[in-house]
Write a protein that holds these residues in place. Sequence first.
Motif, PDB file in Angstrom:
ATOM      1  N   ALA A 130      34.379  84.981  31.035  1.00  0.00           N
ATOM      2  CA  ALA A 130      34.580  85.989  32.038  1.00  0.00           C
ATOM      3  C   ALA A 130      34.911  87.280  31.109  1.00  0.00           C
ATOM      4  CB  ALA A 130      35.923  85.608  32.798  1.00  0.00           C
ATOM      5  N   GLY A 131      33.725  87.629  30.441  1.00  0.00           N
ATOM      6  CA  GLY A 131      33.980  89.064  29.557  1.00  0.00           C
ATOM      7  C   GLY A 131      32.624  89.581  29.465  1.00  0.00           C
ATOM      8  N   PHE A 132      32.584  90.553  28.379  1.00  0.00           N
ATOM      9  CA  PHE A 132      31.275  91.253  28.199  1.00  0.00           C
ATOM     10  C   PHE A 132      31.021  91.338  26.563  1.00  0.00           C
ATOM     11  CE2 PHE A 132      33.063  93.274  31.943  1.00  0.00           C
ATOM     12  CZ  PHE A 132      31.868  93.635  32.790  1.00  0.00           C
ATOM     13  N   GLN A 133      29.884  91.464  26.460  1.00  0.00           N
ATOM     14  CA  GLN A 133      29.470  91.452  24.960  1.00  0.00           C
ATOM     15  C   GLN A 133      28.533  92.833  24.670  1.00  0.00           C
ATOM     16  OE1 GLN A 133      29.930  89.238  22.532  1.00  0.00           O
ATOM     17  NE2 GLN A 133      28.734  90.158  20.866  1.00  0.00           N
ATOM     18  N   PHE A 134      28.930  93.678  24.039  1.00  0.00           N
ATOM     19  CA  PHE A 134      28.232  94.778  23.487  1.00  0.00           C
ATOM     20  C   PHE A 134      27.589  94.608  22.109  1.00  0.00           C
ATOM     21  CE2 PHE A 134      29.850  98.049  26.577  1.00  0.00           C
ATOM     22  CZ  PHE A 134      30.535  97.576  27.222  1.00  0.00           C
ATOM     23  N   GLU A 135      26.225  94.972  21.803  1.00  0.00           N
ATOM     24  CA  GLU A 135      25.500  95.069  20.700  1.00  0.00           C
ATOM     25  C   GLU A 135      25.016  96.203  20.410  1.00  0.00           C
ATOM     26  OE1 GLU A 135      23.985  90.509  22.136  1.00  0.00           O
ATOM     27  OE2 GLU A 135      23.237  91.632  20.711  1.00  0.00           O
ATOM     28  N   TRP A 136      25.083  96.717  19.250  1.00  0.00           N
ATOM     29  CA  TRP A 136      24.619  97.976  18.723  1.00  0.00           C
ATOM     30  C   TRP A 136      23.653  97.757  17.482  1.00  0.00           C
ATOM     31  CZ3 TRP A 136      29.482  98.214  20.593  1.00  0.00           C
ATOM     32  CH2 TRP A 136      29.767  99.189  21.477  1.00  0.00           C
ATOM     33  N   LYS A 137      22.597  98.372  17.231  1.00  0.00           N
ATOM     34  CA  LYS A 137      21.622  98.103  16.081  1.00  0.00           C
ATOM     35  C   LYS A 137      21.238  99.556  15.564  1.00  0.00           C
ATOM     36  CE  LYS A 137      17.818  95.333  14.233  1.00  0.00           C
ATOM     37  NZ  LYS A 137      18.597  94.978  13.163  1.00  0.00           N
ATOM     38  N   PRO A 145      19.261  83.936  32.471  1.00  0.00           N
ATOM     39  CA  PRO A 145      18.547  85.271  32.653  1.00  0.00           C
ATOM     40  C   PRO A 145      19.466  86.575  32.350  1.00  0.00           C
ATOM     41  CG  PRO A 145      18.246  83.875  34.459  1.00  0.00           C
ATOM     42  CD  PRO A 145      19.065  83.105  33.722  1.00  0.00           C
ATOM     43  N   GLU A 146      20.706  86.286  32.613  1.00  0.00           N
ATOM     44  CA  GLU A 146      21.649  87.633  32.403  1.00  0.00           C
ATOM     45  C   GLU A 146      21.573  87.975  30.939  1.00  0.00           C
ATOM     46  OE1 GLU A 146      23.459  89.707  34.429  1.00  0.00           O
ATOM     47  OE2 GLU A 146      22.659  88.692  36.255  1.00  0.00           O
ATOM     48  N   TYR A 147      21.247  87.050  30.141  1.00  0.00           N
ATOM     49  CA  TYR A 147      21.379  87.205  28.544  1.00  0.00           C
ATOM     50  C   TYR A 147      20.211  87.942  28.188  1.00  0.00           C
ATOM     51  CZ  TYR A 147      25.142  83.869  28.554  1.00  0.00           C
ATOM     52  OH  TYR A 147      26.458  83.222  28.783  1.00  0.00           O
ATOM     53  N   ARG A 148      19.136  87.912  28.923  1.00  0.00           N
ATOM     54  CA  ARG A 148      17.638  88.530  28.487  1.00  0.00           C
ATOM     55  C   ARG A 148      17.985  90.050  28.581  1.00  0.00           C
ATOM     56  NH1 ARG A 148      12.140  89.500  29.110  1.00  0.00           N
ATOM     57  NH2 ARG A 148      11.041  87.792  28.082  1.00  0.00           N
ATOM     58  N   PRO A 174      26.684  89.724  30.026  1.00  0.00           N
ATOM     59  CA  PRO A 174      28.023  89.261  30.384  1.00  0.00           C
ATOM     60  C   PRO A 174      28.520  88.149  29.159  1.00  0.00           C
ATOM     61  CG  PRO A 174      26.185  88.183  31.507  1.00  0.00           C
ATOM     62  CD  PRO A 174      25.448  89.424  30.572  1.00  0.00           C
ATOM     63  N   LEU A 175      29.663  87.724  29.159  1.00  0.00           N
ATOM     64  CA  LEU A 175      30.086  86.868  28.068  1.00  0.00           C
ATOM     65  C   LEU A 175      30.944  85.969  28.864  1.00  0.00           C
ATOM     66  CD1 LEU A 175      30.140  86.220  25.072  1.00  0.00           C
ATOM     67  CD2 LEU A 175      32.636  87.511  25.166  1.00  0.00           C
ATOM     68  N   ALA A 176      30.298  84.452  28.858  1.00  0.00           N
ATOM     69  CA  ALA A 176      31.022  83.462  29.551  1.00  0.00           C
ATOM     70  C   ALA A 176      32.549  83.090  28.778  1.00  0.00           C
ATOM     71  CB  ALA A 176      30.345  82.137  29.673  1.00  0.00           C
ATOM     72  N   GLU A 178      26.890  96.024  37.159  1.00  0.00           N
ATOM     73  CA  GLU A 178      26.264  94.960  37.654  1.00  0.00           C
ATOM     74  C   GLU A 178      26.757  93.614  37.210  1.00  0.00           C
ATOM     75  OE1 GLU A 178      21.429  94.485  37.463  1.00  0.00           O
ATOM     76  OE2 GLU A 178      22.300  94.793  35.258  1.00  0.00           O
ATOM     77  N   ILE A 179      27.315  93.567  36.091  1.00  0.00           N
ATOM     78  CA  ILE A 179      27.741  92.201  35.566  1.00  0.00           C
ATOM     79  C   ILE A 179      29.090  92.159  36.051  1.00  0.00           C
ATOM     80  CG2 ILE A 179      28.939  91.306  33.624  1.00  0.00           C
ATOM     81  CD1 ILE A 179      26.827  93.038  31.852  1.00  0.00           C
ATOM     82  N   SER A 180      29.898  93.118  36.287  1.00  0.00           N
ATOM     83  CA  SER A 180      31.077  92.950  37.134  1.00  0.00           C
ATOM     84  C   SER A 180      31.095  92.367  38.479  1.00  0.00           C
ATOM     85  CB  SER A 180      32.041  94.158  37.241  1.00  0.00           C
ATOM     86  OG  SER A 180      31.279  94.997  38.133  1.00  0.00           O
ATOM     87  N   ARG A 181      30.027  92.217  38.939  1.00  0.00           N
ATOM     88  CA  ARG A 181      29.632  91.760  40.383  1.00  0.00           C
ATOM     89  C   ARG A 181      29.183  90.382  40.251  1.00  0.00           C
ATOM     90  NH1 ARG A 181      26.762  97.362  43.198  1.00  0.00           N
ATOM     91  NH2 ARG A 181      28.864  98.138  43.831  1.00  0.00           N
ATOM     92  N   LEU A 182      29.098  89.780  39.125  1.00  0.00           N
ATOM     93  CA  LEU A 182      28.712  88.222  39.109  1.00  0.00           C
ATOM     94  C   LEU A 182      29.538  87.428  39.648  1.00  0.00           C
ATOM     95  CD1 LEU A 182      27.501  88.351  35.309  1.00  0.00           C
ATOM     96  CD2 LEU A 182      26.093  88.157  37.276  1.00  0.00           C
ATOM     97  N   PRO A 183      28.919  86.504  40.371  1.00  0.00           N
ATOM     98  CA  PRO A 183      29.799  85.514  41.273  1.00  0.00           C
ATOM     99  C   PRO A 183      30.508  84.486  40.065  1.00  0.00           C
ATOM    100  CG  PRO A 183      27.412  84.713  41.208  1.00  0.00           C
ATOM    101  CD  PRO A 183      27.657  85.866  40.561  1.00  0.00           C
ATOM    102  N   ASP A 184      31.551  83.767  40.655  1.00  0.00           N
ATOM    103  CA  ASP A 184      32.095  82.746  39.746  1.00  0.00           C
ATOM    104  C   ASP A 184      30.930  81.729  39.440  1.00  0.00           C
ATOM    105  OD1 ASP A 184      34.603  83.782  39.397  1.00  0.00           O
ATOM    106  OD2 ASP A 184      35.250  82.472  41.025  1.00  0.00           O
TER     107      ASP A 184
END
Lengths: 122, 184
Positions: free
Chosen positions: B131-138, A20-23, B127-129, B79-85
């Motif tokens: 342990a990272g981040f993904q940015f997407e622009w269009k 769901p985090e990807y949505r 979030p990017l498994a 928000e993403i930085s607070r995701l748990p392991d």
Amino acid sequence: MNAAAVVVEDDDELRRHLNPEYRQEDGSYSLAAYKTSNMSLDLCRLRELDVSVASRGGKWGMSQFLAKVPRASGLVVNYDPIKDDPHDADNEAHCLIPGRVNNSQAKKMREAATVVYDPKPE
Amino acid sequence: MNDNFKGLSTGLHVIEARAGITRARSAPKTAATAITIALGIAPAAAAAAPHAYGIRLKGETAQASSSLRYAGLLARVLEISRLPDGWDGRGSKRPSNDAVLHAREIVRRFSNAVPDDWKGSAPLVAPLAPAGFQFEWKNGVRELYVACNEDGTLSFLESTPRADKEYDADMDALNPALKRFIAG
């Protein structure tokens, strides 16, 4: 099932879970859903959709694409059944794309994928 | 309310909700202070170095819309930085400190690079498994993807109908990539 007896054909459909985090707010799924390292997939002919859905508690989406899609961009798709693993439930349909997927490869998979289960966000 | 933060109070509810933040109804708070708290920034630190956090001051010419865009993106990073392991199953981890720092820097640079009258949308952030981040622009037919990997590296994909350009680079490559993207 004998792992050696299962060959993932190019025309086999693979199923990818969609956290769901990807949505995104517009209902689409981020490229990140296909960009993980050592990507886990289900081989569709060995696992029904409802079983895949239930394995993720019913709250994760599911998409499907052909095995030849990642292979065409240089990735390897291995049959990798899980059995008696202390961390994961048994899954005879499990497949693995080893290594890191880059942005281009992830984009191709997202473009080819059909979302087959898309639960409404809570 | 500070003119530079007009409109932020309504957007703030969204930001706070996404960041999982609640606050007492009776707590009097300026929009600026509330934003720093919503973003997980100590108000004192924000006051000492506001630009480091992208906070604009009275007298500056920023439009509320760009501030909102910036605040919303930072809230998503928080928000993403607070995701748990284990957030994406076995092997996934909460974003690394390097990835969080890079993600904040990307938000800051994007906010600075984009004109106030730009009609394009803000990037999608995920979030990017592991342990990272993904940015997407269009922006029309042009797309830009930037991955903040767990080891502190950045991966870029600039996509147009004619070609895809994929490369790994450091943060210095971001501004030129954003410039090309924004130019359309």
